[in-house]
Write a protein that holds these residues in place. Structure first.
Motif, short mmCIF file in Angstrom:
data_model
loop_
_atom_site.label_atom_id
_atom_site.label_comp_id
_atom_site.label_asym_id
_atom_site.label_seq_id
_atom_site.Cartn_x
_atom_site.Cartn_y
_atom_site.Cartn_z
N GLU A 164 0.84 -1.20 0.00
CA GLU A 164 0.00 0.00 0.00
C GLU A 164 0.87 1.25 0.00
OE1 GLU A 164 -3.21 0.45 -0.29
OE2 GLU A 164 -3.60 -1.71 -0.48
N THR A 165 1.95 1.23 0.77
CA THR A 165 2.87 2.37 0.80
C THR A 165 3.52 2.58 -0.56
OG1 THR A 165 3.34 2.01 3.15
CG2 THR A 165 4.95 3.29 1.90
N GLU A 166 3.91 1.47 -1.19
CA GLU A 166 4.53 1.55 -2.52
C GLU A 166 3.56 2.12 -3.54
OE1 GLU A 166 7.31 1.36 -5.53
OE2 GLU A 166 7.56 1.20 -3.35
N ARG A 167 2.28 1.67 -3.49
CA ARG A 167 1.29 2.21 -4.41
C ARG A 167 1.06 3.70 -4.17
NH1 ARG A 167 -1.25 -3.01 -4.11
NH2 ARG A 167 -2.36 -2.44 -2.20
N ALA A 168 1.03 4.10 -2.89
CA ALA A 168 0.83 5.53 -2.57
C ALA A 168 2.01 6.35 -3.09
CB ALA A 168 0.68 5.71 -1.07
N ASN A 169 3.23 5.81 -2.95
CA ASN A 169 4.41 6.53 -3.45
C ASN A 169 4.37 6.66 -4.97
OD1 ASN A 169 5.48 6.83 -0.89
ND2 ASN A 169 6.73 4.98 -0.99
N GLN A 170 3.93 5.60 -5.64
CA GLN A 170 3.85 5.65 -7.10
C GLN A 170 2.81 6.67 -7.55
OE1 GLN A 170 3.03 1.58 -8.16
NE2 GLN A 170 5.18 0.92 -7.97
N GLU A 171 1.67 6.72 -6.85
CA GLU A 171 0.64 7.71 -7.18
C GLU A 171 1.17 9.13 -6.97
OE1 GLU A 171 -2.32 7.45 -8.52
OE2 GLU A 171 -2.11 5.28 -8.73
N ALA A 172 1.92 9.33 -5.88
CA ALA A 172 2.49 10.66 -5.62
C ALA A 172 3.48 11.05 -6.69
CB ALA A 172 3.15 10.67 -4.24
N GLN A 173 4.29 10.08 -7.15
CA GLN A 173 5.27 10.36 -8.20
C GLN A 173 4.58 10.71 -9.52
OE1 GLN A 173 7.76 6.88 -8.28
NE2 GLN A 173 8.70 7.32 -6.29
N ARG A 174 3.50 9.97 -9.83
CA ARG A 174 2.76 10.29 -11.06
C ARG A 174 2.15 11.69 -10.97
NH1 ARG A 174 1.48 4.65 -11.19
NH2 ARG A 174 -0.32 4.94 -9.81
N ALA A 175 1.62 12.02 -9.79
CA ALA A 175 1.04 13.36 -9.62
C ALA A 175 2.11 14.44 -9.78
CB ALA A 175 0.39 13.45 -8.24
N ASP A 176 3.31 14.20 -9.27
CA ASP A 176 4.39 15.17 -9.41
C ASP A 176 4.79 15.34 -10.87
OD1 ASP A 176 4.44 15.57 -6.69
OD2 ASP A 176 6.13 14.23 -6.31
N LEU A 196 2.90 14.81 -13.50
CA LEU A 196 1.82 15.51 -14.19
C LEU A 196 1.88 17.01 -13.89
CD1 LEU A 196 -0.76 15.57 -15.89
CD2 LEU A 196 -2.04 15.02 -13.78
N ALA A 197 2.14 17.35 -12.63
CA ALA A 197 2.24 18.77 -12.27
C ALA A 197 3.39 19.44 -13.00
CB ALA A 197 2.42 18.89 -10.75
N ALA A 198 4.50 18.72 -13.16
CA ALA A 198 5.65 19.28 -13.86
C ALA A 198 5.31 19.52 -15.34
CB ALA A 198 6.85 18.33 -13.73
N LYS A 199 4.60 18.60 -15.95
CA LYS A 199 4.20 18.76 -17.35
C LYS A 199 3.28 19.97 -17.52
CE LYS A 199 6.07 15.27 -19.61
NZ LYS A 199 6.94 15.50 -20.80
N LEU A 200 2.35 20.12 -16.57
CA LEU A 200 1.43 21.26 -16.64
C LEU A 200 2.19 22.56 -16.53
CD1 LEU A 200 -1.53 19.91 -14.48
CD2 LEU A 200 -1.52 20.26 -16.97
N ARG A 201 3.17 22.61 -15.66
CA ARG A 201 3.96 23.84 -15.51
C ARG A 201 4.72 24.15 -16.80
NH1 ARG A 201 4.98 21.43 -10.31
NH2 ARG A 201 3.81 22.56 -8.68
N GLU A 202 5.24 23.09 -17.47
CA GLU A 202 5.93 23.31 -18.75
C GLU A 202 5.00 23.94 -19.79
OE1 GLU A 202 7.49 19.60 -20.02
OE2 GLU A 202 8.95 19.44 -18.41
N LEU A 203 3.71 23.63 -19.65
CA LEU A 203 2.72 24.19 -20.58
C LEU A 203 2.17 25.53 -20.12
CD1 LEU A 203 0.75 20.88 -21.33
CD2 LEU A 203 2.39 22.04 -22.83
N GLY A 204 2.75 26.04 -19.03
CA GLY A 204 2.32 27.32 -18.53
C GLY A 204 1.07 27.26 -17.68
N ASP A 228 -0.62 26.45 -14.09
CA ASP A 228 -0.34 26.25 -12.67
C ASP A 228 -1.25 25.16 -12.15
OD1 ASP A 228 0.17 26.25 -9.99
OD2 ASP A 228 -0.30 28.39 -9.69
N PRO A 229 -0.70 23.98 -11.80
CA PRO A 229 -1.58 22.88 -11.33
C PRO A 229 -2.31 23.20 -10.04
CG PRO A 229 0.74 22.36 -10.92
CD PRO A 229 0.72 23.61 -11.76
N GLU A 230 -1.81 24.21 -9.30
CA GLU A 230 -2.49 24.58 -8.06
C GLU A 230 -3.67 25.49 -8.34
OE1 GLU A 230 -1.68 23.25 -5.22
OE2 GLU A 230 0.05 22.21 -6.07
N ASN A 231 -3.61 26.23 -9.47
CA ASN A 231 -4.70 27.12 -9.84
C ASN A 231 -4.98 26.97 -11.32
OD1 ASN A 231 -5.12 28.84 -7.30
ND2 ASN A 231 -2.89 28.99 -7.66
N PRO A 232 -5.56 25.88 -11.74
CA PRO A 232 -5.76 25.64 -13.18
C PRO A 232 -6.76 26.63 -13.79
CG PRO A 232 -6.93 23.98 -11.84
CD PRO A 232 -6.12 24.84 -10.89
#
Length: 255
Positions: free
Chosen positions: A227-239, A241-249, A251-255
Protein backbone atom coordinates in the motif's frame (compact mmCIF):
# COMPACT_ATOMS: atom_id res chain seq x y z
CA UNK A 1 2.89 -50.98 42.55
CA UNK A 2 1.81 -54.63 42.35
CA UNK A 3 -0.99 -55.84 40.14
CA UNK A 4 -3.06 -56.72 43.20
CA UNK A 5 -2.76 -53.30 44.83
CA UNK A 6 -3.46 -51.51 41.55
CA UNK A 7 -6.60 -53.58 40.99
CA UNK A 8 -7.78 -52.84 44.52
CA UNK A 9 -7.42 -49.11 43.96
CA UNK A 10 -9.21 -49.37 40.64
CA UNK A 11 -12.08 -51.17 42.35
CA UNK A 12 -12.51 -48.18 44.63
CA UNK A 13 -12.37 -45.53 41.91
CA UNK A 14 -11.07 -45.20 38.39
CA UNK A 15 -7.79 -43.21 38.42
CA UNK A 16 -7.85 -39.77 36.86
CA UNK A 17 -5.23 -37.77 34.97
CA UNK A 18 -3.49 -36.69 38.19
CA UNK A 19 -2.94 -40.30 39.26
CA UNK A 20 -1.62 -41.66 35.97
CA UNK A 21 1.89 -41.24 34.50
CA UNK A 22 2.19 -38.38 32.03
CA UNK A 23 5.13 -40.01 30.21
CA UNK A 24 6.31 -43.48 29.29
CA UNK A 25 9.93 -42.41 29.63
CA UNK A 26 10.77 -42.54 25.92
CA UNK A 27 12.44 -39.79 23.94
CA UNK A 28 10.75 -37.82 21.19
CA UNK A 29 11.96 -39.46 17.99
CA UNK A 30 13.41 -36.41 16.21
CA UNK A 31 13.73 -32.62 16.32
CA UNK A 32 10.96 -32.14 13.75
CA UNK A 33 8.09 -33.56 15.80
CA UNK A 34 7.61 -30.75 18.32
CA UNK A 35 7.77 -27.95 15.69
CA UNK A 36 5.31 -29.94 13.58
CA UNK A 37 2.85 -30.15 16.47
CA UNK A 38 3.20 -26.44 17.21
CA UNK A 39 2.65 -25.59 13.55
CA UNK A 40 -0.57 -27.61 13.46
CA UNK A 41 -1.87 -26.19 16.73
CA UNK A 42 -1.09 -22.54 16.13
CA UNK A 43 -2.51 -22.44 12.61
CA UNK A 44 -5.80 -24.15 13.53
CA UNK A 45 -6.34 -22.25 16.79
CA UNK A 46 -8.47 -19.46 15.35
CA UNK A 47 -10.67 -22.01 13.57
CA UNK A 48 -11.24 -23.95 16.79
CA UNK A 49 -11.95 -20.80 18.78
CA UNK A 50 -14.62 -19.87 16.24
CA UNK A 51 -16.14 -23.35 16.53
CA UNK A 52 -15.89 -23.34 20.34
CA UNK A 53 -16.53 -19.79 21.60
CA UNK A 54 -16.79 -21.21 25.14
CA UNK A 55 -13.33 -22.78 24.82
CA UNK A 56 -14.62 -26.33 25.28
CA UNK A 57 -11.93 -28.27 23.43
CA UNK A 58 -8.47 -29.61 24.08
CA UNK A 59 -5.40 -30.42 22.00
CA UNK A 60 -2.87 -33.07 22.94
CA UNK A 61 0.69 -33.00 21.63
CA UNK A 62 2.65 -36.21 22.25
CA UNK A 63 0.26 -36.74 25.16
CA UNK A 64 -1.16 -39.98 26.52
CA UNK A 65 -4.68 -41.26 25.88
CA UNK A 66 -5.55 -43.85 28.53
CA UNK A 67 -7.91 -46.45 27.11
CA UNK A 68 -7.63 -49.41 29.53
CA UNK A 69 -6.44 -50.09 33.06
CA UNK A 70 -3.17 -52.02 33.24
CA UNK A 71 -0.19 -52.52 35.48
CA UNK A 72 1.99 -50.61 34.87
CA UNK A 73 -0.59 -47.96 33.90
CA UNK A 74 1.33 -46.61 30.88
CA UNK A 75 0.86 -49.93 29.08
CA UNK A 76 -2.80 -49.01 28.79
CA UNK A 77 -2.12 -45.74 26.98
CA UNK A 78 -1.21 -44.55 23.52
CA UNK A 79 0.52 -41.22 22.97
CA UNK A 80 -0.44 -39.77 19.57
CA UNK A 81 1.77 -37.01 18.26
CA UNK A 82 -1.24 -34.69 17.89
CA UNK A 83 -4.95 -34.92 18.62
CA UNK A 84 -7.98 -32.67 19.05
CA UNK A 85 -11.00 -33.45 21.22
CA UNK A 86 -14.15 -31.29 20.94
CA UNK A 87 -16.66 -30.52 23.69
CA UNK A 88 -14.40 -31.14 26.68
CA UNK A 89 -12.87 -28.55 29.05
CA UNK A 90 -9.33 -27.43 28.36
CA UNK A 91 -8.44 -27.88 32.04
CA UNK A 92 -9.77 -30.16 34.77
CA UNK A 93 -10.54 -28.61 38.16
CA UNK A 94 -8.35 -25.69 37.17
CA UNK A 95 -5.36 -27.91 36.43
CA UNK A 96 -3.66 -28.45 33.05
CA UNK A 97 -4.30 -31.91 31.71
CA UNK A 98 -1.54 -34.46 32.28
CA UNK A 99 -3.20 -36.93 29.92
CA UNK A 100 -6.57 -37.71 28.36
CA UNK A 101 -8.40 -40.44 30.27
CA UNK A 102 -10.94 -41.95 27.91
CA UNK A 103 -12.86 -43.94 30.53
CA UNK A 104 -13.63 -40.73 32.43
CA UNK A 105 -14.61 -38.46 29.55
CA UNK A 106 -15.95 -40.89 26.92
CA UNK A 107 -15.52 -38.43 24.03
CA UNK A 108 -13.21 -39.65 21.29
CA UNK A 109 -10.79 -37.31 19.51
CA UNK A 110 -12.14 -35.88 16.26
CA UNK A 111 -8.66 -35.84 14.68
CA UNK A 112 -5.70 -37.97 15.75
CA UNK A 113 -2.35 -37.80 13.97
CA UNK A 114 0.84 -39.86 14.08
CA UNK A 115 4.16 -38.65 12.69
CA UNK A 116 6.18 -41.56 11.33
CA UNK A 117 9.84 -41.73 12.33
CA UNK A 118 10.57 -45.34 11.39
CA UNK A 119 9.17 -47.38 8.53
CA UNK A 120 5.52 -46.74 9.40
CA UNK A 121 4.80 -50.28 10.55
CA UNK A 122 4.13 -49.15 14.14
CA UNK A 123 1.44 -46.70 13.04
CA UNK A 124 -0.20 -49.36 10.82
CA UNK A 125 0.05 -52.24 13.30
CA UNK A 126 -3.29 -54.08 13.53
CA UNK A 127 -2.21 -56.59 16.18
CA UNK A 128 -5.12 -56.94 18.66
CA UNK A 129 -4.58 -55.12 21.97
CA UNK A 130 -1.04 -53.96 21.18
CA UNK A 131 -1.00 -52.49 17.67
CA UNK A 132 -1.56 -48.74 17.34
CA UNK A 133 -3.87 -49.01 14.36
CA UNK A 134 -5.94 -51.66 16.15
CA UNK A 135 -6.21 -49.63 19.35
CA UNK A 136 -7.20 -46.49 17.48
CA UNK A 137 -9.75 -48.29 15.29
CA UNK A 138 -11.25 -50.65 17.84
CA UNK A 139 -11.09 -48.68 21.10
CA UNK A 140 -10.24 -44.97 20.87
CA UNK A 141 -12.11 -44.50 17.56
CA UNK A 142 -11.20 -40.99 16.43
CA UNK A 143 -13.34 -39.71 13.57
CA UNK A 144 -10.14 -39.18 11.56
CA UNK A 145 -6.78 -40.93 11.94
CA UNK A 146 -3.85 -39.57 9.95
CA UNK A 147 -0.43 -41.12 9.32
CA UNK A 148 2.12 -38.53 8.19
CA UNK A 149 5.48 -39.54 6.74
CA UNK A 150 7.85 -36.63 6.34
CA UNK A 151 10.40 -38.81 4.50
CA UNK A 152 7.83 -39.61 1.81
CA UNK A 153 6.01 -36.26 1.99
CA UNK A 154 2.80 -38.25 2.31
CA UNK A 155 -0.39 -38.57 4.35
CA UNK A 156 -2.77 -41.46 4.85
CA UNK A 157 -6.06 -40.29 6.30
CA UNK A 158 -8.70 -42.68 7.60
CA UNK A 159 -12.32 -41.90 8.50
CA UNK A 160 -14.09 -43.99 11.13
CA UNK A 161 -17.25 -45.30 9.45
CA UNK A 162 -19.41 -48.25 10.49
CA UNK A 163 -16.98 -49.55 13.13
CA UNK A 164 -13.86 -49.40 10.99
CA UNK A 165 -11.39 -47.03 9.39
CA UNK A 166 -11.94 -46.26 5.73
CA UNK A 167 -9.23 -44.60 3.66
CA UNK A 168 -10.04 -41.02 2.63
CA UNK A 169 -9.10 -40.14 -0.96
CA UNK A 170 -7.25 -36.91 -1.68
CA UNK A 171 -9.13 -34.06 -3.32
CA UNK A 172 -8.20 -32.14 -6.46
CA UNK A 173 -5.56 -30.14 -4.59
CA UNK A 174 -4.04 -33.25 -3.06
CA UNK A 175 -5.56 -32.35 0.32
CA UNK A 176 -7.79 -34.41 2.60
CA UNK A 177 -11.07 -32.80 3.71
CA UNK A 178 -12.29 -32.81 7.32
CA UNK A 179 -15.83 -31.47 6.83
CA UNK A 180 -16.67 -31.16 10.53
CA UNK A 181 -13.98 -28.49 10.85
CA UNK A 182 -14.40 -26.95 7.41
CA UNK A 183 -10.72 -27.51 6.64
CA UNK A 184 -8.37 -29.73 4.67
CA UNK A 185 -5.15 -31.48 5.65
CA UNK A 186 -2.20 -31.55 3.28
CA UNK A 187 1.53 -31.23 2.68
CA UNK A 188 3.19 -27.81 2.52
CA UNK A 189 6.74 -27.58 1.20
CA UNK A 190 8.44 -24.73 3.00
CA UNK A 191 10.75 -23.59 5.77
CA UNK A 192 9.70 -23.52 9.41
CA UNK A 193 12.07 -23.09 12.36
CA UNK A 194 15.06 -23.24 10.00
CA UNK A 195 14.02 -26.61 8.55
CA UNK A 196 13.00 -26.88 4.89
CA UNK A 197 10.70 -29.91 4.85
CA UNK A 198 7.34 -31.16 3.60
CA UNK A 199 5.29 -30.05 6.62
CA UNK A 200 1.80 -31.20 7.55
CA UNK A 201 -0.59 -28.23 7.42
CA UNK A 202 -4.21 -27.08 7.25
CA UNK A 203 -6.11 -25.26 4.48
CA UNK A 204 -9.66 -23.96 4.35
CA UNK A 205 -12.10 -25.57 1.90
CA UNK A 206 -11.27 -22.86 -0.67
CA UNK A 207 -7.63 -23.87 -0.68
CA UNK A 208 -6.31 -21.00 1.45
CA UNK A 209 -3.50 -21.96 3.81
CA UNK A 210 -4.31 -21.44 7.49
CA UNK A 211 -1.58 -19.15 8.73
CA UNK A 212 0.32 -18.97 12.00
CA UNK A 213 0.54 -15.70 13.89
CA UNK A 214 3.97 -14.88 12.50
CA UNK A 215 2.82 -15.59 8.96
CA UNK A 216 -0.25 -13.40 9.43
CA UNK A 217 1.93 -10.60 10.78
CA UNK A 218 4.32 -10.93 7.83
CA UNK A 219 1.36 -10.91 5.45
CA UNK A 220 0.01 -7.71 7.04
CA UNK A 221 3.46 -6.11 6.85
CA UNK A 222 3.77 -7.05 3.20
CA UNK A 223 0.29 -5.69 2.50
CA UNK A 224 1.15 -2.42 4.27
CA UNK A 225 4.40 -2.17 2.29
CA UNK A 226 2.49 -2.70 -0.95
CA UNK A 227 0.00 0.00 0.00
CA UNK A 228 2.87 2.37 0.80
CA UNK A 229 4.53 1.55 -2.52
CA UNK A 230 1.29 2.21 -4.41
CA UNK A 231 0.83 5.53 -2.57
CA UNK A 232 4.41 6.53 -3.45
CA UNK A 233 3.85 5.65 -7.10
CA UNK A 234 0.64 7.71 -7.18
CA UNK A 235 2.49 10.66 -5.62
CA UNK A 236 5.27 10.36 -8.20
CA UNK A 237 2.76 10.29 -11.06
CA UNK A 238 1.04 13.36 -9.62
CA UNK A 239 4.39 15.17 -9.41
CA UNK A 240 5.24 14.31 -13.02
CA UNK A 241 1.82 15.51 -14.19
CA UNK A 242 2.24 18.77 -12.27
CA UNK A 243 5.65 19.28 -13.86
CA UNK A 244 4.20 18.76 -17.35
CA UNK A 245 1.43 21.26 -16.64
CA UNK A 246 3.96 23.84 -15.51
CA UNK A 247 5.93 23.31 -18.75
CA UNK A 248 2.72 24.19 -20.58
CA UNK A 249 2.32 27.32 -18.53
CA UNK A 250 -0.45 25.91 -16.41
CA UNK A 251 -0.34 26.25 -12.67
CA UNK A 252 -1.58 22.88 -11.33
CA UNK A 253 -2.49 24.58 -8.06
CA UNK A 254 -4.70 27.12 -9.84
CA UNK A 255 -5.76 25.64 -13.18
Amino acid sequence: MTSTSFSAEVGAAFPDHTQLPDSDGTFVKNFQEHPQSILLTESIWATLQALHPEGDFCIGQDSGIYWRITDPPERGAEAPDWFYVPHVPATLDGQPRRSYVLWREHIAPLVLLEFVSGDGSEERDKTPWTGKFWVYEQVIRPAFYGIYEVKKASIELYHYVENQFQRVPAGDRGHYPIPQLGIELGIWHGTYQNMELPWLRWWDLNGNLLLMGEERANQETERANQETERANQEAQRADRLAAKLRELGIDPENP
